[in-house]
Write a protein that holds these residues in place. Structure first.
Motif, short mmCIF file in Angstrom:
data_model
loop_
_atom_site.label_atom_id
_atom_site.label_comp_id
_atom_site.label_asym_id
_atom_site.label_seq_id
_atom_site.Cartn_x
_atom_site.Cartn_y
_atom_site.Cartn_z
N THR A 67 50.48 36.49 48.43
CA THR A 67 50.75 37.30 47.24
C THR A 67 49.68 38.38 47.11
N ALA A 69 47.37 40.31 44.42
CA ALA A 69 46.83 40.05 43.09
C ALA A 69 45.82 41.14 42.74
N GLU A 113 52.30 26.32 46.29
CA GLU A 113 51.63 25.82 45.09
C GLU A 113 50.16 26.24 45.02
N GLN A 114 49.55 26.44 46.16
CA GLN A 114 48.14 26.81 46.18
C GLN A 114 47.88 28.22 45.66
N ILE A 115 48.91 29.06 45.65
CA ILE A 115 48.72 30.41 45.10
C ILE A 115 48.25 30.30 43.65
N GLN A 116 49.00 29.59 42.82
CA GLN A 116 48.64 29.48 41.40
C GLN A 116 47.34 28.72 41.22
N GLN A 117 47.09 27.72 42.03
CA GLN A 117 45.83 26.98 41.94
C GLN A 117 44.65 27.91 42.23
N ILE A 119 44.61 31.23 41.97
CA ILE A 119 44.53 32.18 40.86
C ILE A 119 43.80 31.55 39.68
N ASN A 120 44.15 30.31 39.35
CA ASN A 120 43.49 29.62 38.24
C ASN A 120 42.00 29.48 38.48
N GLU A 123 40.31 32.88 38.06
CA GLU A 123 40.20 33.20 36.63
C GLU A 123 39.07 32.39 35.97
N THR A 129 41.51 37.83 33.85
CA THR A 129 42.92 37.56 34.12
C THR A 129 43.27 38.08 35.50
N ASN A 132 49.23 38.46 39.17
CA ASN A 132 49.92 38.05 40.40
C ASN A 132 51.13 38.95 40.61
#
Length: 147
Positions: A67, A69, A113-117, A119-120, A123, A129, A132
């Motif tokens: 992705t 970002a 799933e690791q993309i959002q992890q 990103i978190n 952050e 912020t 994505n």
């Protein structure tokens, strides 16, 4: 960078052979010895002319994810934010931009799933912020830069 270095860079943008002796095959095509080619590639990497020499994988075809970002990095913290973001092994590229979102980076992970992890985690560590921007459609652009 001399003419031979330029020939090496130009030749290797078209691919790298898959065979028992790929460096020898490329070297022979360029009129070099295998050892000379390897020495020159190492020198190009060491002096920063090349920042990377290796394969490109399609992470999504291997079950992973990619992705784009971005963050709004305060100028006074820009170097700090860069260091934090670049410390993540999932960060493939990171670029400064002249835009409200002034730092753009690519995340490449082993699973979607690791993309959002990731990103978190970014952050949490930066206090910013992360925007994505996953791709909607993929285009193949064969970019070759003449050395």
């Amino acid at each position: 960078m001399d003419e031979i270095d330029k020939q090496i860079i130009n030749a290797l943008q078209d691919g790298f052979p898959i065979c028992d002796a790929p460096y020898r095959q490329v070297a022979s095509h360029l009129g070099l010895t295998e050892q000379n080619l390897i020495i020159r590639l190492k020198a190009l990497l060491d002096n920063g002319t090349l920042t990377r020499f290796g394969p490109l994988y399609n992470a999504e075809q291997m079950g992973g994810a990619l992705t784009l970002a971005a963050v709004k990095a305060p100028i006074e913290r820009f170097d700090e934010i860069t260091e934090i973001i670049n410390s993540f092994p999932e960060v493939a590229h990171n670029y400064a931009r002249n835009h409200e979102l002034n730092m753009w980076f690519v995340l490449a992970t082993q699973t979607p799933e690791q993309i959002q992890q990731t990103i978190n985690e970014i952050e949490q560590q930066t206090g910013l912020t992360v925007y994505n921007m996953p791709k909607n459609k993929e285009y193949f652009v064969s970019l070759k830069l003449e050395a």
